[in-house]
Every structure is written in structure tokens, then in C-alpha cells.
Design an enzyme around this catalytic site. Sequence first.
Site, PDB file in Angstrom:
ATOM      1  N   HIS A 176       0.850  -1.197   0.000  1.00 11.89           N
ATOM      2  CA  HIS A 176       0.000   0.000   0.000  1.00 11.89           C
ATOM      3  C   HIS A 176       0.880   1.239   0.000  1.00 11.89           C
ATOM      4  O   HIS A 176       1.620   1.476   0.951  1.00 11.89           O
ATOM      5  CB  HIS A 176      -0.925  -0.002   1.224  1.00 11.89           C
ATOM      6  CG  HIS A 176      -2.161  -0.816   1.031  1.00 11.89           C
ATOM      7  ND1 HIS A 176      -3.348  -0.545   1.667  1.00 11.89           N
ATOM      8  CD2 HIS A 176      -2.388  -1.891   0.246  1.00 11.89           C
ATOM      9  CE1 HIS A 176      -4.261  -1.435   1.284  1.00 11.89           C
ATOM     10  NE2 HIS A 176      -3.696  -2.261   0.430  1.00 11.89           N
TER      11      HIS A 176
ATOM     12  N   TYR B   5      -9.082   5.901   7.465  1.00 11.56           N
ATOM     13  CA  TYR B   5      -9.244   6.269   8.868  1.00 11.56           C
ATOM     14  C   TYR B   5     -10.213   7.447   8.901  1.00 11.56           C
ATOM     15  O   TYR B   5      -9.927   8.488   8.292  1.00 11.56           O
ATOM     16  CB  TYR B   5      -7.911   6.708   9.475  1.00 11.56           C
ATOM     17  CG  TYR B   5      -6.879   5.600   9.630  1.00 11.56           C
ATOM     18  CD1 TYR B   5      -6.164   5.107   8.549  1.00 11.56           C
ATOM     19  CD2 TYR B   5      -6.612   5.049  10.890  1.00 11.56           C
ATOM     20  CE1 TYR B   5      -5.219   4.095   8.705  1.00 11.56           C
ATOM     21  CE2 TYR B   5      -5.670   4.043  11.059  1.00 11.56           C
ATOM     22  CZ  TYR B   5      -4.984   3.566   9.960  1.00 11.56           C
ATOM     23  OH  TYR B   5      -4.048   2.568  10.118  1.00 11.56           O
TER      24      TYR B   5
ATOM     25  N   PRO C 245      -4.358   0.822  18.782  1.00 11.13           N
ATOM     26  CA  PRO C 245      -4.092   0.346  17.417  1.00 11.13           C
ATOM     27  C   PRO C 245      -4.138   1.423  16.324  1.00 11.13           C
ATOM     28  O   PRO C 245      -3.826   1.130  15.164  1.00 11.13           O
ATOM     29  CB  PRO C 245      -5.189  -0.705  17.182  1.00 11.13           C
ATOM     30  CG  PRO C 245      -6.239  -0.412  18.179  1.00 11.13           C
ATOM     31  CD  PRO C 245      -5.590   0.253  19.346  1.00 11.13           C
TER      32      PRO C 245
ATOM     33  N   LYS D 252       0.928   0.112  15.085  1.00  9.09           N
ATOM     34  CA  LYS D 252       2.328  -0.030  15.516  1.00  9.09           C
ATOM     35  C   LYS D 252       2.626  -1.266  16.373  1.00  9.09           C
ATOM     36  O   LYS D 252       3.795  -1.646  16.511  1.00  9.09           O
ATOM     37  CB  LYS D 252       2.744   1.207  16.339  1.00  9.09           C
ATOM     38  CG  LYS D 252       2.879   2.451  15.513  1.00  9.09           C
ATOM     39  CD  LYS D 252       4.197   2.479  14.751  1.00  9.09           C
ATOM     40  CE  LYS D 252       4.201   3.419  13.585  1.00  9.09           C
ATOM     41  NZ  LYS D 252       4.019   2.821  12.275  1.00  9.09           N
TER      42      LYS D 252
ATOM     43  N   TYR E 297       4.013   6.692  10.144  1.00 10.25           N
ATOM     44  CA  TYR E 297       3.174   5.539   9.784  1.00 10.25           C
ATOM     45  C   TYR E 297       3.997   4.427   9.130  1.00 10.25           C
ATOM     46  O   TYR E 297       3.806   3.243   9.429  1.00 10.25           O
ATOM     47  CB  TYR E 297       2.049   5.993   8.851  1.00 10.25           C
ATOM     48  CG  TYR E 297       0.951   4.972   8.689  1.00 10.25           C
ATOM     49  CD1 TYR E 297      -0.070   4.850   9.636  1.00 10.25           C
ATOM     50  CD2 TYR E 297       0.915   4.116   7.585  1.00 10.25           C
ATOM     51  CE1 TYR E 297      -1.074   3.901   9.490  1.00 10.25           C
ATOM     52  CE2 TYR E 297      -0.081   3.166   7.431  1.00 10.25           C
ATOM     53  CZ  TYR E 297      -1.085   3.075   8.390  1.00 10.25           C
ATOM     54  OH  TYR E 297      -2.082   2.131   8.245  1.00 10.25           O
TER      55      TYR E 297
HETATM   56  P1  RFL Z   1       0.995 -11.655  21.598  1.00  9.60           P
HETATM   57  O1  RFL Z   1       0.517 -11.713  20.188  1.00  9.60           O
HETATM   58  O2  RFL Z   1       0.019 -11.290  22.646  1.00  9.60           O
HETATM   59  O3  RFL Z   1       1.613 -13.106  21.929  1.00  9.60           O
HETATM   60  C1  RFL Z   1       1.971 -13.473  23.243  1.00  9.60           C
HETATM   61  C2  RFL Z   1       1.892 -14.996  23.348  1.00  9.60           C
HETATM   62  O4  RFL Z   1       2.304 -15.394  24.659  1.00  9.60           O
HETATM   63  C3  RFL Z   1       1.401 -16.388  25.136  1.00  9.60           C
HETATM   64  N1  RFL Z   1       1.443 -16.378  26.608  1.00  9.60           N
HETATM   65  C4  RFL Z   1       2.115 -17.288  27.346  1.00  9.60           C
HETATM   66  N2  RFL Z   1       2.869 -18.326  26.984  1.00  9.60           N
HETATM   67  C5  RFL Z   1       3.430 -19.071  27.993  1.00  9.60           C
HETATM   68  N3  RFL Z   1       3.242 -18.788  29.308  1.00  9.60           N
HETATM   69  C6  RFL Z   1       2.503 -17.749  29.711  1.00  9.60           C
HETATM   70  N4  RFL Z   1       2.323 -17.487  31.010  1.00  9.60           N
HETATM   71  C7  RFL Z   1       1.906 -16.940  28.707  1.00  9.60           C
HETATM   72  N5  RFL Z   1       1.105 -15.838  28.735  1.00  9.60           N
HETATM   73  C8  RFL Z   1       0.844 -15.507  27.465  1.00  9.60           C
HETATM   74  C9  RFL Z   1       0.067 -15.970  24.557  1.00  9.60           C
HETATM   75  O5  RFL Z   1      -0.851 -17.067  24.509  1.00  9.60           O
HETATM   76  C10 RFL Z   1       0.478 -15.514  23.165  1.00  9.60           C
HETATM   77  O6  RFL Z   1       0.471 -16.567  22.221  1.00  9.60           O
HETATM   78  O7  RFL Z   1       2.252 -10.684  21.769  1.00  9.60           O
HETATM   79  P2  RFL Z   1       3.441 -10.320  20.761  1.00  9.60           P
HETATM   80  O8  RFL Z   1       4.031 -11.574  20.179  1.00  9.60           O
HETATM   81  O9  RFL Z   1       4.294  -9.366  21.495  1.00  9.60           O
HETATM   82  O10 RFL Z   1       2.757  -9.577  19.524  1.00  9.60           O
HETATM   83  C11 RFL Z   1       2.151  -8.320  19.684  1.00  9.60           C
HETATM   84  C12 RFL Z   1       0.975  -8.165  18.704  1.00  9.60           C
HETATM   85  O11 RFL Z   1       0.134  -9.281  18.821  1.00  9.60           O
HETATM   86  C13 RFL Z   1       0.196  -6.867  18.957  1.00  9.60           C
HETATM   87  O12 RFL Z   1       1.053  -5.802  19.295  1.00  9.60           O
HETATM   88  C14 RFL Z   1      -0.625  -6.431  17.723  1.00  9.60           C
HETATM   89  O13 RFL Z   1      -1.618  -7.370  17.414  1.00  9.60           O
HETATM   90  C15 RFL Z   1      -1.272  -5.063  17.963  1.00  9.60           C
HETATM   91  N6  RFL Z   1      -2.147  -4.654  16.850  1.00  9.60           N
HETATM   92  C16 RFL Z   1      -1.620  -4.130  15.695  1.00  9.60           C
HETATM   93  N7  RFL Z   1      -0.292  -4.025  15.527  1.00  9.60           N
HETATM   94  C17 RFL Z   1       0.236  -3.576  14.346  1.00  9.60           C
HETATM   95  O14 RFL Z   1       1.465  -3.482  14.216  1.00  9.60           O
HETATM   96  N8  RFL Z   1      -0.557  -3.203  13.281  1.00  9.60           N
HETATM   97  C18 RFL Z   1      -1.909  -3.279  13.376  1.00  9.60           C
HETATM   98  O15 RFL Z   1      -2.570  -3.013  12.378  1.00  9.60           O
HETATM   99  C19 RFL Z   1      -2.494  -3.722  14.618  1.00  9.60           C
HETATM  100  N9  RFL Z   1      -3.821  -3.831  14.747  1.00  9.60           N
HETATM  101  C20 RFL Z   1      -3.531  -4.785  16.985  1.00  9.60           C
HETATM  102  C21 RFL Z   1      -4.353  -4.348  15.898  1.00  9.60           C
HETATM  103  C22 RFL Z   1      -4.121  -5.339  18.124  1.00  9.60           C
HETATM  104  C23 RFL Z   1      -5.484  -5.433  18.211  1.00  9.60           C
HETATM  105  N10 RFL Z   1      -6.007  -6.023  19.396  1.00  9.60           N
HETATM  106  C24 RFL Z   1      -6.979  -7.042  19.404  1.00  9.60           C
HETATM  107  C25 RFL Z   1      -5.369  -5.753  20.661  1.00  9.60           C
HETATM  108  C26 RFL Z   1      -5.722  -4.443  15.978  1.00  9.60           C
HETATM  109  C27 RFL Z   1      -6.294  -4.963  17.143  1.00  9.60           C
HETATM  110  C28 RFL Z   1      -7.803  -5.005  17.187  1.00  9.60           C
HETATM  111  C1  PHB Z   2      -6.204  -3.984  10.877  1.00 12.16           C
HETATM  112  O1  PHB Z   2      -6.275  -4.237   9.663  1.00 12.16           O
HETATM  113  O2  PHB Z   2      -6.580  -4.789  11.738  1.00 12.16           O
HETATM  114  C2  PHB Z   2      -5.677  -2.667  11.292  1.00 12.16           C
HETATM  115  C3  PHB Z   2      -5.149  -1.803  10.338  1.00 12.16           C
HETATM  116  C4  PHB Z   2      -4.673  -0.571  10.730  1.00 12.16           C
HETATM  117  C5  PHB Z   2      -4.726  -0.191  12.058  1.00 12.16           C
HETATM  118  C6  PHB Z   2      -5.231  -1.059  13.009  1.00 12.16           C
HETATM  119  C7  PHB Z   2      -5.727  -2.312  12.632  1.00 12.16           C
HETATM  120  O3  PHB Z   2      -4.273   1.043  12.415  1.00 12.16           O
END
Ligand code: RFL
Ligand code: PHB
Length: 389
Positions: A72, A201, A293, A297, A384
Amino acid sequence: MRTQVAIIGAGPAGLLLGQLLSTAGIDNVIVEQRSGDYVLGRIRAGVLEPITVSLLEACNAAGRLHRDGLPHDGFELCAGDQRHRIDLQALTGRHVTVYGQTEVTRDLMQARAAAGRPSIYEAEEVTVLDFESGSRPRVQYRKDGTLHEIECDFIAGCDGYHGVCRASIPAERLQTFERMYPFGWLGVLADVPPVAHELIYARHPRGFALCSQRSTTRSRYYVQVPSSDRAEQWSDEAFWAELKRRLPADTAAQLVTGPSIEKSIAPLRSFVAEPMRCGRLFLAGDAAHIVPPTGAKGLNLAASDVGYLWQALCDFYKGDGAGVEAYSARCLQRVWKAERFSWWMTGLLHQFPDHSPFEVRMQDAELDYLLHSDAGRRVIAENYVGLPA
Ligand code: RFL
Ligand code: PHB
């Protein structure tokens, strides 16, 4: 069992670190409390910065990303009925890649299985021990009723916000910074074509909305909702109607709706724990910091932490411990800038229940200024696509 690096958590941070270390010939074991299917079922991020892509390339896990990921060159910001494009490519010479976190996780899991590296899923009562300076760290867990122990040189805490690693660091050795927002994002995943080629957005008096996507046939949409809302309260029809109200009329008219295949509410939070290392225990990704989110990042910060940790550990095993000492400070420099951007974008685009009419006008003016200033658009674009490592 004995290994060089015990990695707690098989989310994107843990899996990426494992793959990078394996590529460098450093032995590692991943311990995850959930099942592989559970981890793959979590629908989260969708936007990858170039740094994240390059780390996936470095561990030979970017084949499918290059085939199926969507480059993108820009995204849109809407205010009322006006759509404004932020041309990332023109403003920064770089682009982002739309590719779901689920797919990143799947690719890394497959690469790990192909390399024959051990992952222990459904590990219970995971405990991290003896990691403070000068000692030999250990990880214990229970699996199928039996207690197991891993001896290691280092523990990588990649276990997310609710994990055990940060919680095991003595409180007096950590400083935490936190802000909760009085709203969340209600997200819907649906097999319908995205309403626009790029992400939108939208700032609207009824609340923020985001039109994202996973592919040309799968869309991800979000609307801002009060923290007290529950996903079950929202029928698909109510969600689509609310999303349409928050988009410009011509965009809403083009929106294709369909049954949701996932619907959930994510709370919005800013959080940082300092430092990101205690002796031989490192924190990486959501275990150390959370961003709302809005700036896309979270996953990218997790990847950049892991990139620094990988370099530090490679140097350590070549006899140079400087990277281990510098790890936390190097990460935090980047983390705080991403925290700032995510907090600022959240403040700019959401409706805050306690805002006075004056503060709402300030938001109007700031967005209008940014969108009509080359400098303003550049500030948004360079943050971004991701600040330099
Ligand atoms: P995770 O993905 O939470 O993985 C952690 C893992 O550790 C396990 N765990 C354990 N394992 C052993 N013993 C324990 N005691 C444990 N406790 C926990 C868990 O089961 C899990 O498998 O962390 P990690 O790897 O640091 O990754 C981080 C990302 O997942 C997170 O920052 C992103 O998803 C945030 N996020 C976004 N980030 C972006 O860069 N771009 C995006 O577009 C974006 N959109 C989002 C998002 C997060 C969202 N939510 C639901 C919070 C959109 C949403 C809606
Ligand atoms: C997503 O596709 O889940 C998404 C994209 C951009 C954001 C947050 C979430 O800033």
C-alpha cells in the site's frame, strides 16, 4: 532440557525471534500456554512496516508475504465528507504491506516446523526462575501433568501483556507508565471486498471508524465504541449501519456488507514498562509495551524489539556483550516514539466523552491544518511507515 534461549510465548514476537535465532545457529525452545490453533485464531494486526518485512525476509519466512501481501503506497484520512490521501510513497519513498498477523504467525509456525525446532504448546504453570544477574536461568512448566524444566543462558519474555515474564520481575526493578482510553474498537472481519483500495481512517462526530482489509476479498472494519459495550450487543446489521453513518456518503454507498466471521472489542491502552531487561530476562513486544491500534504499531514494535534482541544475542555468542547491555535503551528509544505517534493519532481521530466544545474545535483545526500542510502530511507519513531502526 538445556537450550541457549528459552522463549516464552508463540505470538509473532516469540516465533520471529525463534526463527531469527535458528537462522543464526542459536539453539532455542518456545514455550506457549495455548494451543497452536488458538494462537492462529486471534485476529489482530494487518499493517506491516518495511522493518517487519525485512526481518521476515532475514529468516526466510517472507515467501507467501511477497506473493499474497498487498503493498500500500498510501492511506486515506477522512474528516466529515472529505477524503484526503496520505501518499506514503511520495512523502517517504516507502510503503507498508497489508498482510494479516494471522498469516505472519502461520508462516513463522510453518518455518519453525520445517526447521525441526521445538515448540511446546499448551504448557501450564509456566514459571521463569533465577534470571537476575549472575545466575543460571530456568523455565519450568507442566505438560500432561508432568513438571518439566529448561536450563538456558537467556529467557526471552515474548508472552504478551498478560504474560508471566513481566510479572516475575521484582516490582522495584520496573517502572510502568499507563493510559487507558474511555473507548474500545469493535472489529468485524467479513468475506466482502474492501470498500476502497487503501485503508480509510475516519474521524466523525459519532466516533472514529477504520476501513481495513486482509485481501481483495476479505475486509476488516472497526468502529469506536464506549468501553462498557460488549460485542454480543452488536448485531451485524447494527455494526454495518453504524459504520456507514461514520463514512462519507459516497463511500458508505459503495460499502459491501455480509455476515461477520469474527466480531470482538479491543480496549485501547498505552503502556510501557522500563527497563525491558532484568538480568538474563528480556521483555519484547506486548510483554513490555502496548499501543492503541490507531497507528498500526503494535506488531511492528514487537518485530523491531526482536530485531534488536536477535542482534544482541548474535553478538553475545560471538563474545561481545555490549548489545545485551544496550538492548533496553535501544528498544525504548523507538518504543516511546511509536507510543507518542499512536497516542497522538488516537487523540486526533477519536471522540472523547469528556471533551469540551473547545477541545473538539481544536481537533478540527489540527486535522485541517495537518491535511493541508506538506509538512503535516509528511509527519504522519514518516511515522506511519515506521521511524528508522
Ligand atoms: P501476543 O501476540 O500477545 O503473543 C503473546 C503470546 O504469549 C502467550 N502467553 C504465554 N505463553 C506461555 N506462558 C505464559 N504465562 C503466557 N502468557 C501468554 C500468549 O498465549 C500468546 O500466544 O504478543 P506479541 O508476540 O508481542 O505480539 C504483539 C501483537 O500481537 C500486537 O502488538 C498487535 O496485534 C497489535 N495490533 C496491531 N499491531 C500492528 O502493528 N498493526 C496493526 O494493524 C495492529 N492492529 C492490533 C491491531 C491489536 C489489536 N487487538 C486485538 C489488541 C488491531 C487490534 C484489534
Ligand atoms: C487492521 O487491519 O486490523 C488494522 C489496520 C490498521 C490499524 C489497526 C488495525 O491502524
